[in-house]
Each structure stands twice: as C-alpha cells, then as structure tokens.
Scaffold this active site. Structure first.
Site, mmCIF file in Angstrom:
data_model
loop_
_atom_site.group_PDB
_atom_site.id
_atom_site.type_symbol
_atom_site.label_atom_id
_atom_site.label_comp_id
_atom_site.label_asym_id
_atom_site.label_seq_id
_atom_site.Cartn_x
_atom_site.Cartn_y
_atom_site.Cartn_z
ATOM 1 N N LYS A 166 58.898 -2.702 28.229
ATOM 2 C CA LYS A 166 58.516 -4.045 27.780
ATOM 3 C C LYS A 166 57.155 -4.369 28.381
ATOM 4 O O LYS A 166 56.885 -4.020 29.548
ATOM 5 C CB LYS A 166 59.581 -5.038 28.234
ATOM 6 C CG LYS A 166 59.418 -6.461 27.682
ATOM 7 C CD LYS A 166 60.579 -7.351 28.139
ATOM 8 C CE LYS A 166 60.515 -8.754 27.574
ATOM 9 N NZ LYS A 166 61.692 -9.563 27.988
ATOM 10 N N SER A 188 63.978 -11.911 24.275
ATOM 11 C CA SER A 188 62.552 -11.622 24.162
ATOM 12 C C SER A 188 62.218 -10.132 24.183
ATOM 13 O O SER A 188 61.112 -9.748 23.826
ATOM 14 C CB SER A 188 61.794 -12.303 25.304
ATOM 15 O OG SER A 188 62.189 -11.755 26.558
ATOM 16 N N SER A 248 67.591 -12.002 27.502
ATOM 17 C CA SER A 248 66.512 -11.318 26.779
ATOM 18 C C SER A 248 66.667 -9.810 26.632
ATOM 19 O O SER A 248 65.911 -9.190 25.892
ATOM 20 C CB SER A 248 65.165 -11.620 27.443
ATOM 21 O OG SER A 248 64.715 -12.892 27.046
#
Lengths: 509, 500
Positions: free
Chosen positions: B85, B160, B184
C-alpha cells in the site's frame, strides 16, 4: 552518557550568585504595590542523544546535520523515549523535593515552521515531577508546581524585516535543536521582587548543573526563562492580571524585564487602567517589554494524549537509584565550604566577597579543590580566591584540576616560594596542560628572590623615579602600586607584591 | 454487466511459489516475469498500482536466485511478489498516500515491515492505490483516480487498501500489505473476495507506516488464502524497537501451525475448530444486507458441523463504535496531518507569508475527504469541546473493550459480517460521506479495542459478489482466529456457488 566533562563553565560575569551587582531597582520599591512573580524555566538536558531519536544533542554544529526521519517529523517516523532524559528529569525532580509520579505525554498542536511535526510532544496533565520547593541562599523558599519533560523546537532565522517571522523576506530553519530534551520547571507565584527572581534563577541553575542535568549556559539557550508577572496592592490576597514575559536570555535580562514590567503594570493601575492579560517579549535593546499576543489571540493547542508513546512509570528501584546517585546540592555544599573555612578561622576578604566566592566555586563545581587545599592547611582566603578567580577563569579545564596539585601550588605560594604573580602563571599552565606546580615553576625559571636581592631592585627603582618617590614620601599612598609594578617589571614577576611593599616601608622609615 | 470479464491472473499461492523458488525448481525472475505480465494485461483496467517497481523488482529477484544458487537461505517468502500500500515508506521510492500534498517525496528509509518483507526474500513489485491518507472505504478518494473491483469493474474494491486487495484478487500478486485503521484491510478484502487480517494493535510495527490515526493503525496482510496471510503475518510481526507501541513478543509461527494441520491429512475443519466456542454477534449481522447475513449464518453452521459450539450473542455497546471511531480517528488525523505544511517536503504553494503558504499548500494538496476529517478532528479536540467529543469517545472505547472482554469470557472467537453489503457501485456513495462511513460499522469495534480480526470470503452472495465473514478474537488471539478463519475458508470452498 552526557559527554566527558564537556562544557561545564557557567559563563563568566553571570556566575555570581550573590545579590551583589544587580541592584537594578535600588530596593525595588513599587510604592503601594507588590509584585507577584512565577518563573517558567526551560532547561535543555545534557543527554548524548535527543529525546526521541538517536541524533546527537549537540550545540553549535553546522545547521541540519544532527537530524533524522524522527526529529524531522518525516511521514511514518515514530518517537522512542530516551531513558537518560527520564533519569535526568528525575534527578531534577529529586533535587527540587518533588514527587515523582507515573506520567504521560500529550501533543500540543500549533503550526510553526520550526516544529517539524507541527505539534510539540510535552507532558501535560500528568507530569513526571509534581510539587516541591527550592530554598534560596537568603533563606526564602519558592514552591515548585511541576517539572515536566518536553521536546525542544528547531531554530528559525528570519532574514529581512524586523527579525521576527512577520515581515521577513524569507526564513531559514535549523532542526539540530528539534527534539532536544527539555525539562520545564514551573514555580509557584511565590517570588516578590526582581532580585528574588534572579536569586531563584541563579540557584536553580546551580542545582541543574549540580544534578548533571544541564550545563546551565543561558547564552547558548540551554536555560531559558519566562516570567509570569502581576502586581497587586500590598495586603491584597487576590492575584492581579498577569503577563507572561518571554525572551529572558540572561540573569540581567530577567531582572531588567521584571522591573520594567512591574513598573509598567503599576503605572497602568495608578492611572485607573486595567492590565490586559497577554504575552510580552523583552526587547533587550529598548530595555522594555512589548506585547506579542493577547489572551484573545492565544492558541488553542488542542492537547490530546500522544498515541505514539506509552505511559511512563519509573519504578521504585529506578527512583531510589537516581536519588542515591545525587551528590550534595549547592546549598549544602556552600554551607560545607563556609563551615570548613569558619573552622579554619580564616577569611581573606570581607564576608560578602567570601560568600560570593563560595557561591562561584560551588556553582562551577570547584568546591572540591577548595576543600582539599583548606583541609591540608592552606589559608582559606587564598584557596577561595585562587579557585573562584584564577581557576574559574580556566573554564572547563578547572574541573579537571588535580586537587593535590592545586594544594601543592598554594602551599608554594603561602610559603613565599612563589610570588602571587608567579603562582597565577603556574596555575594558568596547569589549567592548560596539567602537571606538577614545582616542576612548572622550575621550568619557567621562577624562584623567590631573597630579601637582599629584592632590596637592591627596590633601591634601583626608587632611584629611577625620584619625583614619584618624593610624592610617596609626602603621603601619596597609591604610588606604592606604581613601585610594585616597576619592581615586577624589572624582576619579570619574580618579586612578591607584599614583600615589595614591606621593602618600600623599610626604605621610607 | 457492462465491463466484460477480467483477464485471469496468476493463481498460485505464496506457499507454492516460495517452495518452488527455495527448492530451485523455479527462478524468482521467472515468477516475477509471470506476475509483471499479469499486471501488464490487467492493471490497465483495474488500476491497482500507483507505482510499479519493475527494475528494482528484477534486481531483487536476481538476488534471491543468486542466494538460492549459492546455497544461502533465501527466506520464507523467497521470490514471492508482494505489493505494498502506498502509505508504507520505501527508501528512494515515491510514497504518495494517494495524495497530491506529498508531491514527489521519496522517503529516505524503509518501513520496518518493508525491511522485513525484503529480508524474507519477497520481491516488491509496486505501490498500490488507496483512499487518500487511508481515509475512505472505496479507494475513490485517491488523488490518482479510483481502483476498480477486479470481480466487477463497475464496482469499488472497497478501501482504503483497495489497490492491495484488487491486486491480490486479480492475480497480479499473491500477497499484499495494507493498513487497517477502522477496517481498511478487512473491508476491501471482503469486497474483492480475498483474505485480509487486522492484527492485534502493537503486533506489527507501525514504523514507516504514514500515520492516519496512530492509536488505531495496524499494517496487515492481504492474500488469497488464510495460510498465505499467516505466512506474511509471521514475516512482518514481532517486536520493533523503533515503535514504542510495539508489543515485546517474538515473531509468530502461525503459518507453520496451519500447514502442519493440513499436512497431517485430517479433516481440516474439525481439526481446526472442534471444541471451540463461537459467538455470532447480533450487532455485526443484524444491520447487514440479508445476502451478507446469510453467509455469516452459513459459515457459523459449517463451524458447528465441524464440532464448534455456536451461539448468538448481543454486544449492544458495539453500536457506539462508529460514532466513537469517527471522533477519535479524525482527531488523531488532524494532528498527524499537520506536518504537511509545505515547509520541509512534499508540495508547496507559495504565499506572501508562512501562514498563507501553509494555507495555500494544504488547500491545494489535500482532497475533500481529508479536509473533512481534519476539520472534524480539529473540532473534536478544541477547547470546550474536548470532553464532549474526544473525551467521551475515549470513554466509549473503554466501554467497548469491557464489553468485548465479557463476551470473550464465554467465547473463543466472535463472528460477524465484515461489511454490511457486498461491493457497491462506483460513485454510489462518493457524495454521501455518512453512508460511506457506515461501510465501516462492522470493522471499527475491533479497531477501537485493539483486537485482531480477519475477513474471509465465504462463497458468493446472490448478487454474485463475494461476502466477507469476519472472525474476531481477543488481543493476541491471532492463533485461534486464524484457525477458525481457515475452517470458514475450507467450508466456503466446498459450498461456494460458481460466480456468474
């Protein structure tokens, strides 16, 4: 941990703890008004590394060289608390008779370019040291509210404009200082005069140096003082509206700023006005305090618990280890030196000089030298004077002086084997390179003149200056120093000043 | 469906790849090549990656091959392609947090988890898309455009960590790291039909994870199987002296224990969960779409059939989780994001003075959702409001922890939905922050408590999209949590209808 004896000198000129020399206000009479003062002292801790990272905690290096992701607040970086900083904070708390408590850190949020994270990590509602007191040399006591740990900010230089951030054309930021550990010591509003504030700051500085927590150098910013000042009518019990005065970079600024601020507030009230609560800046050049921001403009710091750190709870074992490792504090050391001197029945100067010299040697950590010399029979006045003046002038090196060597030197001087001038020269050499005083004296060709040789030189000098000699005979006593100087020059310091005067006396009679 | 069927990616597990590379049966370079080709053919549509690191990946893969050839231990993730990420710091490689405000900033250091993944022989192929600063539940708040759900390109991948979940689901990488603050990792894993783990707070170092809400953030693995997720969790976990909130524990060996059970040839489900007490949390099921709720019930029945004792349990306090979360997380974020002021790094918009520069930089650099949360959080911490908002939210947090403790007196693990719905259509909630926030309702309780939780796909709901079942455990209960998750996974595989 805290560097090997690096930088212990408390700057000259500022090192006199006694009240002498700061009669700013000639008794500080403010008529019907009484000042109420509390001080906040920020002390940079003498750790090897910063509060939350491994960067060197060091003053004066090239800008932005002692930085890393943590103290630059780079995204993703996290703080790790420096145990040495906690230990030094506990030393300060112990020396100030505080309770050491389980504590935690908060974030104080505000935007400023010298704060890499735009928040400062500080202890807020749970400080490590709570309650306590500091006894001043005059016997008065000032309460301590708290002494908590926080991180320092970077240093901004504003180019162009007034030197303040507004109106400057650009600013340069040095983050070497960002993250340096600080302890903020907050006093109760127990102080009632500028002179007492100065005494407090000087005594606190001596304590900070004695605990090993600080080098006490105000001129380098390692001890910074803010003063909360209000005034009230004598006899009143409620407090007046206070102003916080910032930028007090020396004991002299502290006394001047407080005196100015008290008079300013008294003036406002006497004219029927009301003091506005605000933060004021001491302008050194004008000798005046000027408004920075008012209460209405005060920041909302939005304190909240720092989630990146865990609560701090030094256990009992660590606390007692710290307490046990603390040496005697300045007050105790001063009374030890003065008792020792009293017991030896000697003092060369007057009481005030002696007290001031004792304060100086204690503050600089040279009391060990004096004790060693006096215990071996050296005249206390001589030992104090050489330690407080000549040794102290040697700065950091003074602490490294060998007490035995110092004692041996003073014995040579006392036995008149060295003149005072020669003894000072030998001491200077010892401070520079160390060594045995007798050896140094021999190498310098120092030997004491016998009376006959001295009498010959004195005779010559007198013959060369018949005019002065005549005036001296007429009773112009100060000319004695003129002849002493001449003899010193002719003998290149080998003569002893007192012996010269004795020889002059003999010639005159 | 208007979007056509996505290109199939690589389906081999991380375990298989690491075994083949370690044994010298296959080179790390060829594994990498295969995955880069999959990325090349798939990511144009999915947009899971912000930055691809082909060159660095090739040299890392070559190094793994060299170590294998030299007889050195290439590590447990030898040659396994991993995606990160883009809020995990990578030395010298842009780390954007999917925000314009970081500009072209390149961190001078690797996050601890990145170091550990590399040291384990993994090959980092790229940085994945996300909601800006991890604030969002759909990956639509990214400054670089949204990621599409590879199972249905018209839908969001969740967020996310949507880029990481999509990359794994699409077969572009077998493993990815995400970060989970309020769900997330778990919610996008559920939306994309993969496994996502939120570890116990403190089990995985946060050093180098760009902070959103420090007291909640945890890095977690995303994988196509529970065993692969456990393998990555073992690599990234364990104490880190650079993170004061890191728990002082040795590295875990979860994967080994899961695989040993497999290798023993027992019926996995029974071996994994027989005798355990499992609670179905009403509050984590009742509000969910019936399609999702049905999957949770079915998963629970499977666990019962394996010999677990299953009961319903109500934990009413969980209802306060969402409002408490949406005070605490923005409050911490408002402070964590203050440093993006244009002074030291990232983008800068000049102004006549430093305050104007700060303002202009932040106005231009942050997206709407980030600004919304900074404002919320600033308000929640303001003098006069602190007690009513942030202070009260922290008290709610304590209530939730206590309520969980009571439930864990009776149950080894708890079960619920990961998210109330399956993946929703792109754009459906972008203009409705409250409904977007509701996507987190099932995941925030574990986050607030600091407990571990995992999302495991359990078949497909009737809309053809995967449903995520969430297994919750008490602090440091990863071991039992992973076993239950593996049993759910096994049961799901046996009953799942084929996707339409």
């Amino acid at each position: 941990m805290t560097g090997d004896g690096a930088g212990d000198q408390v700057s000259g000129g500022e090192s006199q703890v006694s009240g002498a020399g700061d009669q700013v206000s000639g008794g500080e009479s403010y008529g019907d008004f009484e000042p109420v003062i509390g001080l906040e002292v920020h002390c940079e801790l003498r750790t090897r590394t910063k509060l939350f990272c491994g960067c060197p905690n060091s003053f004066g290096d090239a800008p932005n060289t002692n930085v890393c992701p943590v103290c630059l607040g780079l995204p993703g970086s996290l703080p790790v608390l420096n145990a040495k900083a906690v230990e030094l904070a506990m030393r300060i708390g112990t020396a100030l008779h505080c309770d050491i408590r389980p504590s935690s850190f908060h974030r104080k949020n505000y935007f400023y370019p010298d704060m890499p994270k735009d928040y400062q990590v500080s202890q807020y509602d749970e400080p490590i040291n709570v309650g306590g007191w500091l006894e001043l040399p005059d016997g008065s006591r000032v309460g301590i509210v708290r002494a908590h740990i926080e991180e320092d900010t970077g240093k901004t230089t504003h180019a162009g404009g007034t030197g303040r951030i507004h109106g400057s054309s650009y600013s340069l930021v040095d983050y070497n200082r960002a993250g340096v550990p600080l302890v903020e010591i907050v006093s109760e509003p127990d102080i009632r005069s500028a002179a007492q504030a100065r005494l407090y700051a000087a005594e606190l500085r001596a304590i900070l140096v004695a605990t090993g927590a600080s080098d006490g150098r105000m001129e380098e910013g390692s001890m910074r003082v803010d003063a909360n000042v209000s005034v009230r009518r004598r006899g009143a019990s409620e407090l007046g509206t206070r102003c916080e005065v910032k930028n007090l970079n020396s004991l002299r600024s502290l006394t001047r700023a407080i005196d100015y601020e008290v008079r300013r507030q008294v003036g406002i009230i006497e004219k029927g006005g009301a003091v506005a609560q605000e933060t004021r800046h001491f302008d050194e050049a004008q000798g005046a305090t000027v408004a920075m921001r008012s209460k209405e403009e005060a920041f909302d710091y939005r304190y909240f618990p720092e989630p990146d750190l865990v609560p701090l709870a030094p256990d009992a074992a660590w606390q007692s280890e710290v307490a046990a490792s603390l040496g005697p504090m300045p007050a105790e050391r001063r009374s030890r030196v003065s008792e020792l001197i009293g017991a030896r029945g000697g003092t060369a100067g007057d009481g005030a000089t002696s007290a001031s010299q004792i304060a100086t040697v204690v503050e600089l950590g040279l009391d060990g030298l004096v004790e060693a010399a006096v215990t071996s029979g050296v005249d206390p006045g001589l030992a104090l004077a050489r330690a407080a003046n000549e040794a102290a002038a040697g700065g950091d090196a003074a602490r490294g002086l060998d007490p035995a060597g110092f004692t041996a030197l003073l014995k040579l001087e006392a036995a008149r084997k060295l003149s005072a001038t020669q003894a000072k020269a030998v001491l200077a050499e010892m401070l520079l390179h160390g060594g045995d005083p007798a050896t140094i004296a021999r190498a310098k060709g120092f030997e004491v003149m016998d009376e006959g040789e001295l009498a010959t030189v004195v005779r010559q000098v007198v013959d060369e200056s018949p005019g002065e000699w005549h005036r001296y005979l007429e009773g112009e006593e100060k000319l004695a120093q003129f002849f002493v100087g001449k003899v010193m020059k002719a003998t290149r310091g080998r003569a002893d000043g007192k012996a010269v005067i004795a020889a002059l006396d003999r010639l005159r009679s | 469906m208007t979007t056509g069927s996505p290109t199939p990616g690589v389906t081999r597990s991380a375990h298989e790849i690491a075994r083949a590379v370690r044994n010298g049966d296959e080179s790390a370079l060829s594994v990498l090549q295969e995955h880069l080709e999959a990325i090349g053919s798939i990511d144009g549509e999915v947009h899971a990656f912000i930055t691809l690191l082909d060159d660095q990946a090739r040299s890392d893969a070559a190094e793994v091959d060299r170590r294998v050839a030299a007889g050195e231990d290439p590590g447990p993730l030898a040659g396994v392609p991993v995606a990160l990420k883009d809020n995990l710091c990578t030395s010298g490689v842009p780390t954007t947090c999917a925000s314009h405000i970081l500009g072209s900033w390149r961190p001078p250091y690797d996050a601890t988890v990145v170091e550990r993944v590399r040291a384990a022989g993994a090959v980092i192929v790229g940085k994945t898309n996300m909601d800006e600063f991890a604030m969002g539940s759909s990956t639509e708040t990214s400054a670089f455009g949204p990621t599409c759900n590879p199972l249905d390109l018209s839908r969001v991948p969740g967020g996310s960590s949507g880029g990481s979940a999509a990359a794994v689901a699409a077969g572009m990488v077998p493993l990815a790291l995400g970060s989970d603050t309020g769900g997330s990792v778990r919610q996008p894993a559920a939306y994309c039909g993969v496994v996502g783990v939120k570890p116990t707070y403190g089990a995985v170092s946060r050093y180098g994870l760009v902070a959103f809400a420090s007291s909640l953030d945890q890095v977690g693995p995303i994988a196509r199987s529970v065993a692969d997720a456990a393998l990555l969790l073992d690599v990234i976990g364990g104490h880190d002296a650079l993170d004061s909130t890191s728990l002082d524990r040795p590295p875990s060996r979860y994967a080994e224990s899961l695989c040993l059970l497999d290798a023993g040839g027992h019926a996995p489900g029974e071996e994994l969960v027989a005798g355990l007490h499992v609670g179905i949390v009403e509050e984590l099921v009742a509000g969910a779409d019936p399609l999702v709720a049905r999957s949770v019930r079915a998963a629970a029945e499977s666990l019962a059939s394996y010999g677990a004792t299953v009961d319903d349990v109500s934990i009413p306090e969980l209802a306060y989780g969402l409002p408490a979360y949406y005070l605490i997380a923005p409050a911490e974020a408002s402070s964590n994001l203050a440093r993006y002021d244009g002074v030291r790094y990232g983008s800068r918009v000049d102004g006549p003075d430093v305050e104007a520069m700060n303002r202009a930089t932040r106005a231009a650099g942050f997206g709407d959702e980030v600004k919304r949360r900074i404002m919320l959080g600033t308000y929640a911490l303001s003098a006069g409001y602190y007690d009513a908002y942030y202070g009260k939210a922290q008290r709610v947090r304590t209530l939730i922890i206590d309520a969980f403790s009571a439930a864990y007196q009776r149950f080894d693990v708890l079960l619920g939905a990961t998210a109330p719905t399956t993946a929703f259509p792109m754009g459906a909630k972008v203009d409705d922050p409250l409904s977007m926030y509701l996507s987190d309702v099932c995941t925030v309780p574990s986050s607030l408590a600091g407990h571990p939780a995992i999302s495991v796909p359990f078949g497909r709901a009737e809309d053809g999209l995967p449903a995520g079942v969430q297994v919750l455990a008490p602090a440091l209960g990863e071991s039992v949590m992973l076993k239950v998750a593996a049993a759910v996974e096994a049961a799901g595989a046996s009953i799942a209808p084929e996707p339409k």
